[in-house]
Motif scaffolding. Structure first.
Motif, mmCIF file in Angstrom:
data_model
loop_
_atom_site.group_PDB
_atom_site.id
_atom_site.type_symbol
_atom_site.label_atom_id
_atom_site.label_comp_id
_atom_site.label_asym_id
_atom_site.label_seq_id
_atom_site.Cartn_x
_atom_site.Cartn_y
_atom_site.Cartn_z
ATOM 1 N N THR A 81 0.838 -1.199 0.000
ATOM 2 C CA THR A 81 0.000 0.000 0.000
ATOM 3 C C THR A 81 0.874 1.250 0.000
ATOM 4 O O THR A 81 0.648 2.190 -0.756
ATOM 5 C CB THR A 81 -0.908 0.020 1.234
ATOM 6 O OG1 THR A 81 -1.698 -1.152 1.264
ATOM 7 C CG2 THR A 81 -1.805 1.241 1.206
ATOM 8 N N ARG A 82 1.877 1.226 0.852
ATOM 9 C CA ARG A 82 2.755 2.391 0.938
ATOM 10 C C ARG A 82 3.501 2.594 -0.369
ATOM 11 O O ARG A 82 3.674 3.732 -0.824
ATOM 12 C CB ARG A 82 3.737 2.199 2.092
ATOM 13 C CG ARG A 82 3.532 3.198 3.203
ATOM 14 C CD ARG A 82 3.247 2.588 4.525
ATOM 15 N NE ARG A 82 4.228 1.677 5.050
ATOM 16 C CZ ARG A 82 4.024 0.960 6.164
ATOM 17 N NH1 ARG A 82 2.896 1.088 6.840
ATOM 18 N NH2 ARG A 82 4.926 0.124 6.592
ATOM 19 N N LEU A 83 3.931 1.515 -0.992
ATOM 20 C CA LEU A 83 4.599 1.647 -2.288
ATOM 21 C C LEU A 83 3.653 2.277 -3.299
ATOM 22 O O LEU A 83 4.060 3.116 -4.111
ATOM 23 C CB LEU A 83 5.068 0.274 -2.778
ATOM 24 C CG LEU A 83 6.287 -0.320 -2.057
ATOM 25 C CD1 LEU A 83 6.705 -1.625 -2.722
ATOM 26 C CD2 LEU A 83 7.445 0.658 -2.061
ATOM 27 N N ALA A 84 2.384 1.878 -3.224
ATOM 28 C CA ALA A 84 1.404 2.454 -4.138
ATOM 29 C C ALA A 84 1.265 3.953 -3.895
ATOM 30 O O ALA A 84 1.255 4.756 -4.835
ATOM 31 C CB ALA A 84 0.056 1.760 -3.958
ATOM 32 N N LEU A 85 1.166 4.317 -2.627
ATOM 33 C CA LEU A 85 1.051 5.734 -2.288
ATOM 34 C C LEU A 85 2.240 6.516 -2.849
ATOM 35 O O LEU A 85 2.082 7.581 -3.452
ATOM 36 C CB LEU A 85 0.991 5.913 -0.771
ATOM 37 C CG LEU A 85 -0.282 5.415 -0.089
ATOM 38 C CD1 LEU A 85 -0.215 5.645 1.414
ATOM 39 C CD2 LEU A 85 -1.492 6.117 -0.674
ATOM 40 N N ILE A 86 3.414 5.949 -2.641
ATOM 41 C CA ILE A 86 4.618 6.598 -3.140
ATOM 42 C C ILE A 86 4.549 6.747 -4.646
ATOM 43 O O ILE A 86 4.902 7.784 -5.207
ATOM 44 C CB ILE A 86 5.854 5.793 -2.712
ATOM 45 C CG1 ILE A 86 6.078 5.961 -1.208
ATOM 46 C CG2 ILE A 86 7.081 6.248 -3.467
ATOM 47 C CD1 ILE A 86 7.247 5.186 -0.670
ATOM 48 N N GLY A 87 4.049 5.700 -5.298
ATOM 49 C CA GLY A 87 3.900 5.765 -6.737
ATOM 50 C C GLY A 87 3.030 6.928 -7.163
ATOM 51 O O GLY A 87 3.367 7.679 -8.070
ATOM 52 N N ARG A 88 1.911 7.084 -6.464
ATOM 53 C CA ARG A 88 0.995 8.171 -6.800
ATOM 54 C C ARG A 88 1.638 9.525 -6.593
ATOM 55 O O ARG A 88 1.475 10.455 -7.379
ATOM 56 C CB ARG A 88 -0.246 8.102 -5.932
ATOM 57 C CG ARG A 88 -1.072 6.880 -6.175
ATOM 58 C CD ARG A 88 -2.473 7.130 -5.702
ATOM 59 N NE ARG A 88 -3.365 6.130 -6.252
ATOM 60 C CZ ARG A 88 -4.677 6.267 -6.277
ATOM 61 N NH1 ARG A 88 -5.216 7.359 -5.774
ATOM 62 N NH2 ARG A 88 -5.433 5.340 -6.790
#
Lengths: 109, 109
Positions: free
Chosen positions: B22-29
């Motif tokens: 999830t955090r990686l996704a957030l970072i991606g965004r």
DNA sequence: AGAATATGCAACCAGGAGGTTGCCGATATG
DNA sequence: CATATCGGCAACCTCCTGGTTGCATATTCT
């Protein structure tokens, strides 16, 4: 346009495995060369089992490799996973850097 | 002589923060630029609060920065932490690589 | 063979992580 | 002013994680 998803979620296990001080310590020890599990556990304020569990996690993340030599298990590092992680970090960091740089420059006008 | 402790334990929080999909996704965004918390949470199968919690963790690890703009919070990336992590990984990986290389060469004799 | 050593397996436990819901204060907007 | 929106706080729940202890098994040493 910087559309690419910067980091594949596959890396999460690797980072998660690195996200524990004990595990970092183990990795530090293994830097000098392969060790048995009891050798690894020796200086630490932990049970051998605890170390074994950590090794399971690290093996799952591909950080470490384990092979049998008689009655003892030789644990050795696998730098590939780390190199991959490093590369992704480098890529992502560079992207973000340029993005932020661009935004900053826009803001300064 | 490779005097190892290759990685300071201070990095553990950073890696731990990265060790969640999830955090990686957030970072991606966030790679595309700063976003508000609700904007961040919008596409995800999560509550806004869950995202906020993740942001707390990431802020603690220095991965992200938060500032107020009226009633909304602007969340932006801080590549410094990532760059540091990358550098340490690169260093450690290089060390291990040479060590393993040396061992391998010994073993092949 | 018998003792010691190295590992593996399983049960168990406390605490933290990820997630939810409910509510409240602050800021925009009609 | 009334109302909707954004965010923070707190309580609560469940599950995973880091750790332990106890025991079984396989190897090495004497």
């Amino acid at each position: 346009m910087v559309t690419s998803p910067p980091m594949s979620p596959d890396l999460a296990p690797v980072f998660a495995a690195l996200g524990d001080p004990t595990r970092l310590a183990l990795i530090g020890r293994l830097g000098a060369g392969p060790l048995s599990i009891t050798e690894l556990a020796d200086g630490l304020p932990l049970t051998r089992q605890a170390v074994a569990k950590h090794l399971t996690v690290m093996r799952g993340a591909g950080l470490v490799e384990q092979s049998r030599a008689g009655r003892e298990a030789r644990v050795s590092l696998r730098p590939e996973a780390l190199l991959a992680a490093r590369d992704h970090l480098a890529l992502a960091a560079a992207q973000w850097d340029s993005t932020l740089d661009r935004l900053k420059r826009l803001a300064e006008d």
